[in-house]
Write a protein that holds these residues in place. Sequence first.
Motif, PDB file in Angstrom:
ATOM      1  N   LEU A   1      32.617  -0.007  -4.641  1.00 31.22           N
ATOM      2  CA  LEU A   1      31.658   0.870  -4.552  1.00 31.22           C
ATOM      3  C   LEU A   1      30.027   0.575  -5.031  1.00 31.22           C
ATOM      4  O   LEU A   1      29.142   0.824  -4.534  1.00 31.22           O
ATOM      5  CB  LEU A   1      32.181   2.274  -5.166  1.00 31.22           C
ATOM      6  CG  LEU A   1      33.293   2.828  -4.601  1.00 31.22           C
ATOM      7  CD1 LEU A   1      34.006   3.864  -5.322  1.00 31.22           C
ATOM      8  CD2 LEU A   1      32.503   3.499  -2.989  1.00 31.22           C
TER       9      LEU A   1
ATOM     10  N   GLY B   1      36.853   2.308   4.047  1.00 32.33           N
ATOM     11  CA  GLY B   1      36.865   3.046   2.902  1.00 32.33           C
ATOM     12  C   GLY B   1      36.899   4.483   2.862  1.00 32.33           C
ATOM     13  O   GLY B   1      36.041   4.873   3.766  1.00 32.33           O
ATOM     14  N   ASN B   2      37.322   5.323   2.241  1.00 31.84           N
ATOM     15  CA  ASN B   2      37.435   6.670   2.230  1.00 31.84           C
ATOM     16  C   ASN B   2      37.020   7.203   0.914  1.00 31.84           C
ATOM     17  O   ASN B   2      37.494   6.688  -0.031  1.00 31.84           O
ATOM     18  CB  ASN B   2      38.599   7.073   2.475  1.00 31.84           C
ATOM     19  CG  ASN B   2      39.076   6.822   3.859  1.00 31.84           C
ATOM     20  OD1 ASN B   2      39.083   7.506   4.931  1.00 31.84           O
ATOM     21  ND2 ASN B   2      39.883   5.665   3.977  1.00 31.84           N
ATOM     22  N   VAL B   3      36.403   8.483   1.025  1.00 30.29           N
ATOM     23  CA  VAL B   3      35.892   9.074  -0.470  1.00 30.29           C
ATOM     24  C   VAL B   3      36.195  10.514  -0.235  1.00 30.29           C
ATOM     25  O   VAL B   3      35.898  11.038   0.824  1.00 30.29           O
ATOM     26  CB  VAL B   3      34.493   8.914  -0.856  1.00 30.29           C
ATOM     27  CG1 VAL B   3      33.968   9.728  -1.817  1.00 30.29           C
ATOM     28  CG2 VAL B   3      34.022   7.753  -1.039  1.00 30.29           C
ATOM     29  N   GLU B   4      37.036  11.218  -1.106  1.00 34.25           N
ATOM     30  CA  GLU B   4      37.481  12.421  -0.912  1.00 34.25           C
ATOM     31  C   GLU B   4      36.996  13.250  -1.945  1.00 34.25           C
ATOM     32  O   GLU B   4      37.061  13.071  -3.194  1.00 34.25           O
ATOM     33  CB  GLU B   4      38.910  12.623  -0.709  1.00 34.25           C
ATOM     34  CG  GLU B   4      39.748  13.792  -0.922  1.00 34.25           C
ATOM     35  CD  GLU B   4      41.190  13.495  -1.096  1.00 34.25           C
ATOM     36  OE1 GLU B   4      41.795  14.558  -2.067  1.00 34.25           O
ATOM     37  OE2 GLU B   4      41.879  12.686  -0.962  1.00 34.25           O
TER      38      GLU B   4
ATOM     39  N   THR C   1      38.159  11.118  -5.286  1.00 31.72           N
ATOM     40  CA  THR C   1      39.228  10.361  -5.050  1.00 31.72           C
ATOM     41  C   THR C   1      39.007   9.241  -4.148  1.00 31.72           C
ATOM     42  O   THR C   1      38.239   9.390  -2.658  1.00 31.72           O
ATOM     43  CB  THR C   1      40.293  11.165  -4.673  1.00 31.72           C
ATOM     44  OG1 THR C   1      40.617  12.086  -5.500  1.00 31.72           O
ATOM     45  CG2 THR C   1      41.759  10.459  -4.305  1.00 31.72           C
ATOM     46  N   THR C   2      39.312   8.118  -4.219  1.00 31.30           N
ATOM     47  CA  THR C   2      38.949   7.100  -3.253  1.00 31.30           C
ATOM     48  C   THR C   2      39.897   6.035  -3.052  1.00 31.30           C
ATOM     49  O   THR C   2      40.749   5.755  -4.161  1.00 31.30           O
ATOM     50  CB  THR C   2      37.596   6.288  -3.598  1.00 31.30           C
ATOM     51  OG1 THR C   2      37.223   5.455  -2.574  1.00 31.30           O
ATOM     52  CG2 THR C   2      37.494   5.914  -4.674  1.00 31.30           C
ATOM     53  N   ASP C   3      39.924   5.224  -1.920  1.00 32.04           N
ATOM     54  CA  ASP C   3      40.784   4.051  -1.940  1.00 32.04           C
ATOM     55  C   ASP C   3      40.058   2.791  -2.030  1.00 32.04           C
ATOM     56  O   ASP C   3      40.595   1.508  -1.769  1.00 32.04           O
ATOM     57  CB  ASP C   3      41.654   4.018  -0.450  1.00 32.04           C
ATOM     58  CG  ASP C   3      40.675   4.135   0.822  1.00 32.04           C
ATOM     59  OD1 ASP C   3      39.437   4.351   0.467  1.00 32.04           O
ATOM     60  OD2 ASP C   3      40.968   4.202   1.826  1.00 32.04           O
TER      61      ASP C   3
END
Length: 235
Positions: free
Chosen positions: A178, A67-70, A170-172
Amino acid sequence: KRARSDSMILCTFNKNTRQLIMTSFLRDLYVEIPGYQNNRINSAYAAGGMALLDDTLKENFGLHIDGNVEVDFNQFSQIVDLLGGVEIELRQDEADLINDETGSALSAGTQKLNGDQALCYARIRKLDADGDFSRPSRQRKVMSALLDAYSSASLPTVLSLMNKVLPMITTDMSTLQLLGYAVELFPMLSEAQFVSQRVPADGMYSNTSIDGMSVLVADMEATREMLASTLLGTG
């Protein structure tokens, strides 16, 4: 607005070794970008967002990203302020630069930085001979300090903070995912060992010019072996 990613840090928690590993990928790293011409790794996000950056990491390094966190610069500052600032050991030249940029009065030594000061610190790249190599090290220091500050907090406190932070990112990943990670991993954080590294590592790359770009070309075999060793705890 999506642009080239300013900073890329892979966070990995090894539950067997109790290690939280932060791996920075330097912006000038020259890699294969699936479906595009080879380029600096930070162009992957600009071209195809989180999905293409994940595919690029898998193609070049065999990494599967869960997963990604921006965050953007403004959100970064807001999150640091929300968490009560961050304590960082500053050199005098670092303090001077932050003071010039933010109108602060910091000095050498351990200082509590607010969001704007922490952002300025995390983006310093012209005070050291190695330039962009020292910058991601500072970024990892900020993250480590924030995590360390809350490692002994209660789980309800952390979950409450997460609910305030989530609107700023912003995350997918879903909110449920989470929160699930927090419930599972946070109790282990107090005894976790923080490990910091970067790609490319010393001795595993060359500086060169390709198509007029000054880039870092990694020894991919050695880098993959290093990542497998550190992330899986086999080294």
